[in-house]
Design a protein around this motif. Sequence first.
Motif, mmCIF file in Angstrom:
data_model
loop_
_atom_site.group_PDB
_atom_site.id
_atom_site.type_symbol
_atom_site.label_atom_id
_atom_site.label_comp_id
_atom_site.label_asym_id
_atom_site.label_seq_id
_atom_site.Cartn_x
_atom_site.Cartn_y
_atom_site.Cartn_z
ATOM 1 N N ALA A 3 0.835 -1.201 0.000
ATOM 2 C CA ALA A 3 0.000 0.000 0.000
ATOM 3 C C ALA A 3 0.870 1.252 0.000
ATOM 4 C CB ALA A 3 -0.919 0.006 1.207
ATOM 5 N N ARG A 4 0.477 2.269 -0.753
ATOM 6 C CA ARG A 4 1.229 3.516 -0.776
ATOM 7 C C ARG A 4 1.193 4.215 0.570
ATOM 8 N NH1 ARG A 4 1.574 8.761 -0.737
ATOM 9 N NH2 ARG A 4 -0.537 8.935 0.098
ATOM 10 N N SER A 5 0.053 4.104 1.260
ATOM 11 C CA SER A 5 -0.125 4.772 2.542
ATOM 12 C C SER A 5 -1.181 4.009 3.332
ATOM 13 C CB SER A 5 -0.585 6.221 2.339
ATOM 14 O OG SER A 5 -1.898 6.248 1.791
ATOM 15 N N TYR A 6 -1.373 4.426 4.562
ATOM 16 C CA TYR A 6 -2.429 3.849 5.406
ATOM 17 C C TYR A 6 -3.782 4.011 4.705
ATOM 18 C CZ TYR A 6 -4.705 2.987 10.023
ATOM 19 O OH TYR A 6 -5.436 2.498 11.075
ATOM 20 N N LEU A 7 -4.068 5.207 4.228
ATOM 21 C CA LEU A 7 -5.346 5.438 3.554
ATOM 22 C C LEU A 7 -5.508 4.544 2.339
ATOM 23 C CD1 LEU A 7 -7.880 7.380 3.619
ATOM 24 C CD2 LEU A 7 -6.692 8.650 1.813
ATOM 25 N N ASP A 8 -4.430 4.276 1.653
ATOM 26 C CA ASP A 8 -4.486 3.464 0.440
ATOM 27 C C ASP A 8 -4.958 2.041 0.721
ATOM 28 O OD1 ASP A 8 -4.021 3.094 -2.393
ATOM 29 O OD2 ASP A 8 -2.258 1.904 -1.849
ATOM 30 N N VAL A 9 -4.718 1.551 1.942
ATOM 31 C CA VAL A 9 -5.229 0.219 2.309
ATOM 32 C C VAL A 9 -6.743 0.174 2.126
ATOM 33 C CG1 VAL A 9 -5.498 -1.424 4.215
ATOM 34 C CG2 VAL A 9 -3.338 -0.190 3.925
ATOM 35 N N TYR A 10 -7.418 1.232 2.542
ATOM 36 C CA TYR A 10 -8.872 1.288 2.406
ATOM 37 C C TYR A 10 -9.292 1.585 0.972
ATOM 38 C CZ TYR A 10 -8.595 1.717 7.514
ATOM 39 O OH TYR A 10 -8.326 1.512 8.841
ATOM 40 N N ALA A 11 -8.564 2.472 0.320
ATOM 41 C CA ALA A 11 -8.931 2.852 -1.045
ATOM 42 C C ALA A 11 -8.905 1.642 -1.975
ATOM 43 C CB ALA A 11 -7.985 3.933 -1.551
ATOM 44 N N ARG A 12 -7.905 0.780 -1.818
ATOM 45 C CA ARG A 12 -7.774 -0.379 -2.707
ATOM 46 C C ARG A 12 -8.926 -1.360 -2.559
ATOM 47 N NH1 ARG A 12 -2.018 -2.974 -1.964
ATOM 48 N NH2 ARG A 12 -2.826 -3.107 0.177
ATOM 49 N N GLU A 13 -9.587 -1.353 -1.412
ATOM 50 C CA GLU A 13 -10.685 -2.293 -1.172
ATOM 51 C C GLU A 13 -12.060 -1.660 -1.396
ATOM 52 O OE1 GLU A 13 -10.033 -5.249 -0.995
ATOM 53 O OE2 GLU A 13 -7.965 -5.349 -0.261
ATOM 54 N N GLY A 14 -12.100 -0.440 -1.915
ATOM 55 C CA GLY A 14 -13.373 0.190 -2.201
ATOM 56 C C GLY A 14 -14.096 0.717 -0.973
ATOM 57 N N LEU A 15 -13.357 1.037 0.072
ATOM 58 C CA LEU A 15 -13.968 1.497 1.319
ATOM 59 C C LEU A 15 -14.087 3.020 1.406
ATOM 60 C CD1 LEU A 15 -12.230 -1.018 3.728
ATOM 61 C CD2 LEU A 15 -14.674 -0.905 3.232
ATOM 62 N N LEU A 16 -13.570 3.733 0.424
ATOM 63 C CA LEU A 16 -13.675 5.189 0.409
ATOM 64 C C LEU A 16 -14.772 5.604 -0.555
ATOM 65 C CD1 LEU A 16 -9.915 6.258 0.389
ATOM 66 C CD2 LEU A 16 -11.398 5.739 2.334
ATOM 67 N N HIS A 17 -15.777 6.273 -0.031
ATOM 68 C CA HIS A 17 -16.925 6.697 -0.829
ATOM 69 C C HIS A 17 -17.626 7.822 -0.083
ATOM 70 C CE1 HIS A 17 -19.384 4.318 1.975
ATOM 71 N NE2 HIS A 17 -18.548 3.319 1.779
ATOM 72 N N PRO A 18 -18.658 8.446 -0.648
ATOM 73 C CA PRO A 18 -19.263 9.621 0.011
ATOM 74 C C PRO A 18 -19.876 9.354 1.377
ATOM 75 C CG PRO A 18 -19.808 9.605 -2.318
ATOM 76 C CD PRO A 18 -19.150 8.293 -2.025
ATOM 77 N N ARG A 19 -20.104 8.107 1.743
ATOM 78 C CA ARG A 19 -20.656 7.811 3.065
ATOM 79 C C ARG A 19 -19.615 7.174 3.988
ATOM 80 N NH1 ARG A 19 -27.039 6.614 3.400
ATOM 81 N NH2 ARG A 19 -27.698 8.493 2.324
ATOM 82 N N ALA A 20 -18.352 7.403 3.693
ATOM 83 C CA ALA A 20 -17.268 6.881 4.530
ATOM 84 C C ALA A 20 -16.838 7.931 5.538
ATOM 85 C CB ALA A 20 -16.089 6.467 3.670
ATOM 86 N N VAL A 21 -16.708 7.518 6.796
ATOM 87 C CA VAL A 21 -16.280 8.386 7.889
ATOM 88 C C VAL A 21 -14.994 7.808 8.458
ATOM 89 C CG1 VAL A 21 -16.905 9.432 10.095
ATOM 90 C CG2 VAL A 21 -18.699 8.896 8.414
#
Length: 441
Positions: A254-272
């Motif tokens: 993963a490029r970063s901590y956030l990227d772990v979530y981005a790669r799995e589709g966990l970042l979207h308009p209802r993500a907190v």
Amino acid sequence: MPLATPPEKFALRGDLLDFTAAPAWGEIDPGSALRFQPDHWLLVDERGRIQGTQAEAPDASWRQIDHSGRLILPGFIDTHVHAPQLDVIASYGAELLDWLNTYTFPAECRYADPAVARAGAERFLDALLAHGTTAAVVFATVHKVSAEALFEAAAQRGMRLITGKVLMDRNAPAALLDADVASAERDCVDLISRWHGVGRLAYAVTPRFAPTSTPAQLAMAGALCRADASLYMQTHVAENRAEVAWVSELFPDARSYLDVYAREGLLHPRAVLAHGVWLDDADRAVLKASGAQIAFSPSSNLFLGSGLFDWAAAAQAGVAVSVASDVGGGSSLSMQRNLLDGYKVQALAGQRMSAWAGLHAATRGAAEALGLVDEIGHFGAGTLADVCVWDWAVGPVATARAEVARGLHERVFAWMGLSDERNLHSAYVAGVPKYSRSSTA
């Protein structure tokens, strides 16, 4: 599940303050974004919805409740808080990872007991209301029953609540681990089918944080989000430097901590995503593109020594930021205390957070980031009357300060800095009184 029957239509008199848009970050002149209506009436109809505001007294068909000289705000929205951690609030001497092992995990193990989960959910929600918070995004525990208890208790109170069972399948005590990915998915699907979209309840897919979920579990969580865009997602990101280093070891690709979530589709308009202290410009660009928000948790970040969130950088990048208590890492459910700590965090970075930026983020701004601005967060016609009535000052110090305040921002900033739950007079949820200082004294 239907809400409790609202009372007859009524009108609240007081100093009404809400927002019509986002004020410029750090500016004390909010322009048209602020709507301050001193000595006005807030009209709430039989459905528990706001009909409007007016300067003149309403006719005799409205029950009139006079709070002249008090401040009336939309109910606060806490976008990141842990229900079971009331049991360990204000625990001594630990950074994040030690905190989890020493205090949090043992406390959460008790919530496998349905009786403990029910009592804890009721105590927690009543505490939120007594602090002026009428809606929240909440972590339960890994136990399915803990999420059920929160949903049931919130439904009884008519509250807007977003929660879900926590997902963990590694790096935690055995009593807090899902048996396997398939069983965790079944629990989520069952809870979603029974609670998501019922009344004012919504489900949040809830991986605790990257280190306690295997890649397979994170992939399952992402699949749930892709299958239903109305679901929320809540987790933690980049809170503590040791945590960030651990994530880089667990997810070396993963490029970063956030990227772990981005790669799995966990970042979207209802993500907190709570915290976001140790993000970089590339991460902020990803957040902006995804529509995900950061739940700024200043009291917790200070108490656990996690770091200083750069709100100005997030705002400049176009990232949505709300404000959260993160109890029990945070030391108070009071949104005013958390906003004051937020001011201190920004001051240490050479920035100045205005009262308008803070209060907007805890009301309308949070509602917008959650996709709930048509329901809560302001006094627009048709919104549900989640409303709190506050004393401007309690005690001789605050009273003296209020008397010499110059201008509205100075008066409101002093209120934000000197008030807490002791200033709360009453709280309404969808037009139904749910807290009254006179009834709890």
